[in-house]
Design a protein around this motif. Structure first.
Motif, mmCIF file in Angstrom:
data_model
loop_
_atom_site.group_PDB
_atom_site.id
_atom_site.type_symbol
_atom_site.label_atom_id
_atom_site.label_comp_id
_atom_site.label_asym_id
_atom_site.label_seq_id
_atom_site.Cartn_x
_atom_site.Cartn_y
_atom_site.Cartn_z
ATOM 1 N N UNK A 104 0.865 -1.177 0.000
ATOM 2 C CA UNK A 104 0.000 0.000 0.000
ATOM 3 C C UNK A 104 0.902 1.227 0.000
ATOM 4 N N UNK A 105 1.124 1.822 -1.157
ATOM 5 C CA UNK A 105 2.075 2.922 -1.291
ATOM 6 C C UNK A 105 1.331 4.249 -1.211
ATOM 7 N N UNK A 106 1.876 5.208 -0.396
ATOM 8 C CA UNK A 106 1.301 6.551 -0.267
ATOM 9 C C UNK A 106 2.239 7.572 -0.887
ATOM 10 N N UNK A 107 1.669 8.610 -1.461
ATOM 11 C CA UNK A 107 2.443 9.676 -2.088
ATOM 12 C C UNK A 107 2.445 10.900 -1.174
ATOM 13 N N UNK A 108 3.617 11.542 -1.032
ATOM 14 C CA UNK A 108 3.745 12.739 -0.202
ATOM 15 C C UNK A 108 4.447 13.816 -1.029
ATOM 16 N N UNK A 109 3.772 14.960 -1.225
ATOM 17 C CA UNK A 109 4.339 16.022 -2.058
ATOM 18 C C UNK A 109 5.617 16.593 -1.466
ATOM 19 N N UNK A 110 5.785 16.485 -0.157
ATOM 20 C CA UNK A 110 6.969 17.041 0.490
ATOM 21 C C UNK A 110 8.125 16.038 0.552
ATOM 22 N N UNK A 111 7.887 14.809 0.064
ATOM 23 C CA UNK A 111 8.911 13.754 0.124
ATOM 24 C C UNK A 111 9.368 13.501 1.555
ATOM 25 N N UNK A 112 8.430 13.576 2.503
ATOM 26 C CA UNK A 112 8.764 13.292 3.890
ATOM 27 C C UNK A 112 8.864 11.784 4.113
ATOM 28 N N UNK A 113 9.557 11.404 5.154
ATOM 29 C CA UNK A 113 9.622 9.997 5.530
ATOM 30 C C UNK A 113 8.284 9.597 6.145
ATOM 31 N N UNK A 114 7.718 8.531 5.617
ATOM 32 C CA UNK A 114 6.395 8.104 6.045
ATOM 33 C C UNK A 114 6.483 6.872 6.922
ATOM 34 N N UNK A 115 5.490 6.752 7.794
ATOM 35 C CA UNK A 115 5.386 5.576 8.655
ATOM 36 C C UNK A 115 4.022 4.931 8.415
ATOM 37 N N UNK A 116 4.053 3.603 8.164
ATOM 38 C CA UNK A 116 2.820 2.855 7.916
ATOM 39 C C UNK A 116 2.504 1.997 9.134
ATOM 40 N N UNK A 117 1.218 1.722 9.351
ATOM 41 C CA UNK A 117 0.784 0.853 10.439
ATOM 42 C C UNK A 117 -0.344 -0.036 9.935
ATOM 43 N N UNK A 118 -0.413 -1.242 10.489
ATOM 44 C CA UNK A 118 -1.477 -2.178 10.121
ATOM 45 C C UNK A 118 -2.293 -2.502 11.368
ATOM 46 N N UNK A 119 -3.591 -2.617 11.206
ATOM 47 C CA UNK A 119 -4.472 -2.946 12.318
ATOM 48 C C UNK A 119 -5.666 -3.711 11.752
ATOM 49 N N UNK A 120 -6.582 -4.089 12.612
ATOM 50 C CA UNK A 120 -7.752 -4.805 12.159
ATOM 51 C C UNK A 120 -7.787 -6.235 12.681
ATOM 52 N N UNK A 121 -8.927 -6.928 12.417
ATOM 53 C CA UNK A 121 -9.159 -8.247 12.998
ATOM 54 C C UNK A 121 -8.157 -9.307 12.553
ATOM 55 N N UNK A 122 -7.596 -9.160 11.334
ATOM 56 C CA UNK A 122 -6.692 -10.196 10.817
ATOM 57 C C UNK A 122 -5.255 -9.703 10.710
ATOM 58 N N UNK A 123 -4.918 -8.539 11.364
ATOM 59 C CA UNK A 123 -3.572 -7.987 11.231
ATOM 60 C C UNK A 123 -2.510 -8.947 11.737
ATOM 61 N N UNK A 124 -2.852 -9.761 12.729
ATOM 62 C CA UNK A 124 -1.857 -10.673 13.311
ATOM 63 C C UNK A 124 -1.502 -11.828 12.374
#
Length: 626
Positions: free
Chosen positions: A513-533
């Protein structure tokens, strides 16, 4: 027989237990426990001596106690502030409640009245701050006047100083000027004299004309040199005031007609401020003499060094431009005086033993003087803000009154300059003369602005300064997932699909799941939900992988109508896992680092599982002997 507790007892025990539990779980600054601070038993009055220098503590602190503050873990911090009629005259230590002098206070200027302030203490809780009025009394301190400058001593005339010229050989005429005086303005004077050959003044003196600051001494020897001294008193510690330096003069000779000034004993001359050097100040201080026309004039007195003088004609001239606003020219003998005065004495001698003197008050007239334009201001982006600019400049040189305020205008590109007049868009608006910086708020991000400043000294505003320019910082742009279709706003509900075959081995890529940032900042992703484990997840790039120990078996997953239908390019599945993927850049709108509690964007991901043909393994044949 069983004993049962009454219902009321059970309710009380339950309430007590709940109260104890809340005491453990809730901080003491929670609204349940918020308690207003209480001022300690200190008096609500303070005293300070007049002329106490700035930064001096005024009595004990106006302290308060907060019960919440006793809690070492959650205790409140008290903050003190000043308000009220005379709050601007004092400072307060915001952490202790200590009142502090801000500038020397004058008992005489206030007429002996006390000052009123209100100390407010705030514990940070809503509606729990309290206040206490405090009266600050200024104590009168003895302020005897300074010693006058040395008096001018000339041969006297018979009768009073206002009489026409009459020859005298047994009197002296004394002229002096008022000294510096910060105490009461009611000055009185003492005059003592002695022959110059004597060593001690003793107590010989006369009662002077205090209003005219002159005295006539009679009953002296002819053609004899005398020393004269003067001191001023104002009723405060008079026994310790200082005598002036000695002035010396001689009585007239027998048969000589002394010169007589054509002016009164105390005269006045006027000159406009900023008059260039070498200009005459009024008419000459001339004199007449029945014996001779050869007279010599001299200039003396406390301010004689500020002027040029013609010794043949008695003409006073400017030596340099004078400034009406110069604090050194105000009449210190009258603290409330508002006119600019300098004091000199013109003495005329005939060379034959006769002399006369006139005290002169030179009044410097005020002119309208526009303030000078400030230099080009410095304009910088405000730290951690994309919508404001910090503007600073140097106070212009002032030949007139001090600057009392500034106006600031700004514009974007070729737009007209704003006419805010130090209004709502300036954070610390309409400054006094000590302020030379403002913050302009409510601007567009990543935009260049021109800013100009003008000064006002209460007489006339200056021209506008040259424009300084600066650019606001770029506002932060939150990241957004690439999977969103065009026109879809970040943060709105969106579900995307990823598909895997059943029975995948660990470590296989499920999708990213890729996100675009106009400022080219360092991004942090997180996963959650019933089946995340059930999956491994890379927080640096948003990649989902299969996980060791998880059996991705189509047959083991319950069929669900919420799995939806996949696109034609993919195999349909009625069985899926569901997770939520979030992304953050860790910056607020002004690009300041923050601990974000809400994601900048999020997407629901349904991971469909494809069913694969799984034929049974070939049976194993076992041969046996007949």
């Amino acid at each position: 027989m069983r004993n049962y507790l009454p219902v009321t007892t059970l309710a009380f025990v339950g309430a007590l237990a709940l109260t104890m539990l809340l005491g453990v779980l809730l901080p003491s600054d929670n609204v349940v426990f918020a308690v207003a601070p209480v001022f300690d038993n200190n008096t609500n009055s303070r005293n300070v001596d007049e002329n106490t220098p700035p930064g001096t503590n005024i009595g004990a602190p106006i302290s308060a106690t907060d019960m919440d503050e006793q809690d070492l873990e959650f205790g409140n911090t008290l903050k003190y502030s000043l308000e009220g009629t005379d709050a601007a005259l004092f400072d307060i230590d915001s952490s202790t409640g200590q009142l502090i002098t801000k500038a020397p206070l004058d008992y005489e200027a206030s007429g002996g009245m006390s000052h009123s302030v209100t100390v407010r203490v705030d514990d940070g809780e809503d509606e729990t701050d309290v206040s206490q009025p405090v009266t600050i009394t200024v104590n009168d301190v003895d302020e005897p006047p300074a010693a006058p400058a040395a008096p001018t001593v000339v041969s006297g005339k018979d009768g009073t100083p206002s009489d026409e010229a009459e020859e005298s050989t047994t009197s002296l005429f004394v002229v002096w000027h008022a000294p510096e005086n910060t105490g009461p303005s009611a000055l009185d004077y003492e005059v003592q004299y002695k022959k110059s050959t004597e060593t001690d003044f003793g107590t010989t003196g006369v009662s002077p004309n205090a209003t005219q600051r002159t005295a006539t001494i009679t009953g002296l020897d002819a053609d004899t040199s005398y020393d004269v001294r003067v001191r001023a008193t104002n009723g405060e510690n008079d026994s310790h005031v200082n005598w002036s330096f000695v002035g010396t003069g001689s009585t007239n000779k027998e048969g000589n007609s002394p010169p007589q000034s054509t002016d009164n004993t105390i005269a006045m001359r006027n000159v406009d401020e900023n008059t260039p050097a070498g200009e005459n100040i009024g008419s000459p201080v001339s004199a007449s003499d029945l014996d001779t026309t050869t007279l010599t004039y001299t200039l003396g007195g406390p301010d004689a060094g500020l002027f040029n003088f013609n010794t043949r004609t008695g003409q006073i001239r400017t030596k340099a431009p004078l400034n009406h606003e110069d604090p050194g020219c105000y009449d210190d003998s009258t603290p409330s005086a508002t006119t600019c005065n300098y004091y000199v004495t013109v003495t005329v001698v005939d060379g034959a033993g006769g002399s006369d003197a006139t005290g002169i008050r030179i009044v410097v007239g005020d002119r309208t003087e526009p303030a000078s334009a400030p230099a080009r201001p410095t304009v910088r982006a405000t730290e951690n803000s994309s919508t404001s600019l910090d503007v600073s400049w140097s106070a212009p040189q002032s030949n007139g009154p001090d600057v009392v305020n500034y106006d600031v205008q700004w514009r974007k590109g070729s737009d007209p300059f704003s006419d805010d007049n130090c209004g709502t868009a300036v954070e610390n608006n309409c400054l006094n003369f000590t302020g030379t910086s403002v913050k302009i708020v409510g601007l567009a991000d990543d935009t260049t602005y021109e800013v100009r400043v003008k000064a006002d000294n209460g007489e006339r505003a200056s021209a506008w300064s040259s424009s300084g320019s600066g650019r606001t910082s770029r506002a932060n742009h939150d990241p957004i997932f690439d999977d969103r279709p065009g026109g879809s706003d970040r943060g709105t509900d969106l579900t995307v699909w990823r598909t895997i075959d059943e029975n995948l081995r660990p470590g296989q890529v499920v999708g990213r799941l890729f996100a675009d940032d106009e400022d080219n900042d360092r991004l942090t992703y997180m996963i959650s939900g019933m089946d995340a484990s059930r999956f491994d997840f890379n927080e640096a790039n948003g990649e989902i992988r299969t996980k060791t120990g998880v059996d991705y078996n189509y047959e083991a997953i319950a069929a669900s109508g919420t799995c939806g239908t996949l696109t034609e390019q993919e195999v349909g599945s009625d069985r899926c896992y569901e997770v939520m993927v979030e992304v953050r850049d860790g910056l607020d709108d002004n690009r300041a680092e923050v601990e974000e509690t809400e994601p900048d964007d999020s997407i629901t991901v349904k991971i469909g599982v494809r069913d694969r043909d799984e034929p049974p393994s070939a049976p194993t044949a076992t041969a046996t002997s007949p």
